[in-house]
Design a protein around this motif. Structure first.
Motif, short mmCIF file in Angstrom:
data_model
loop_
_atom_site.label_atom_id
_atom_site.label_comp_id
_atom_site.label_asym_id
_atom_site.label_seq_id
_atom_site.Cartn_x
_atom_site.Cartn_y
_atom_site.Cartn_z
N THR A 100 0.93 -1.32 0.08
CA THR A 100 -0.03 -0.15 -0.02
C THR A 100 0.71 1.31 -0.13
N ASN A 101 2.01 1.16 0.59
CA ASN A 101 3.11 2.48 0.60
C ASN A 101 4.11 2.16 -0.47
N CYS A 102 3.93 2.57 -1.86
CA CYS A 102 4.71 2.25 -3.02
C CYS A 102 5.47 3.49 -3.30
N GLY A 103 6.52 3.19 -4.07
CA GLY A 103 7.00 4.44 -4.84
C GLY A 103 6.46 4.33 -6.25
N GLY A 104 7.49 4.97 -7.16
CA GLY A 104 7.01 5.16 -8.59
C GLY A 104 6.78 4.16 -9.37
N PRO A 118 15.00 -0.64 1.86
CA PRO A 118 13.87 -0.27 2.28
C PRO A 118 12.68 -1.10 1.99
N TYR A 119 12.60 -1.96 0.92
CA TYR A 119 11.50 -2.45 0.31
C TYR A 119 10.89 -3.64 0.74
N ASN A 120 9.90 -4.07 0.98
CA ASN A 120 9.20 -5.35 1.38
C ASN A 120 8.28 -5.97 0.50
N SER A 121 7.98 -5.30 -0.39
CA SER A 121 7.16 -6.10 -1.57
C SER A 121 7.39 -5.18 -3.07
N ILE A 122 6.94 -6.09 -3.88
CA ILE A 122 6.74 -5.57 -5.41
C ILE A 122 5.26 -5.46 -5.80
N ARG A 123 4.66 -4.70 -6.15
CA ARG A 123 3.24 -4.65 -6.75
C ARG A 123 3.19 -4.66 -8.12
N LEU A 124 2.56 -5.61 -8.65
CA LEU A 124 2.20 -5.54 -10.35
C LEU A 124 1.17 -5.11 -10.62
N VAL A 125 0.79 -3.93 -11.41
CA VAL A 125 -0.39 -3.28 -11.60
C VAL A 125 -0.88 -3.31 -13.22
N LYS A 126 -2.01 -3.55 -13.37
CA LYS A 126 -2.36 -3.31 -14.91
C LYS A 126 -2.81 -2.28 -15.10
#
Length: 126
Positions: A100-104, A118-126
């Motif tokens: 929920t707290n993502c960068g660019g 500092p990152y804990n996940s990667i979010r893939l978005v369409k």
């Protein structure tokens, strides 16, 4: 009868050569298509994370295929992310495991090197 038999054998042999040639060229095209679909070990449609700021001999540490949040663990230091998704899909580095707290946005068919400490996940978005 003998002439007809020789003609049939010759025709069958010629057909076998043509068929074999077709199969060989089809196999070559299939191999070329597969090679084009995978770049630096990352299959088309996927997002890949490499163990450092390089292509790491085309061996990604993580390969993500689905949209949504993907948790990453113990990723310290500089890593390379390659977004090889199709259709304009993006990838985002997120500070929390919930995504929920993502960068660019990492655009499709681009790569970048980031400090993943500092990152804990990667979010893939369409």
């Amino acid at each position: 009868m003998r002439r007809v038999r020789n003609k049939i054998v010759t025709t069958v042999a010629a057909a076998a050569v043509v068929a074999a040639g077709s199969v060989l060229s089809l196999g070559g095209n299939a191999a070329a298509a597969e090679a084009a679909a995978t770049i630096h070990g990352c299959p088309s449609g996927a997002v890949c994370l490499y163990p450092n700021g390089s292509w790491a001999n085309d061996k990604p540490t993580y390969i993500f295929y689905t949209y949504g949040v993907h948790k990453i663990y113990n990723q310290i230091g500089t890593k390379r992310i390659y977004n090889h998704q199709t259709g304009g899909a993006t990838a985002r580095n997120c500070y929390d495991a919930a995504g929920t707290n993502c960068g660019g946005y990492q655009r499709a068919n681009t790569y970048a090197d980031y400090d993943y400490t500092p990152y804990n996940s990667i979010r893939l978005v369409k």
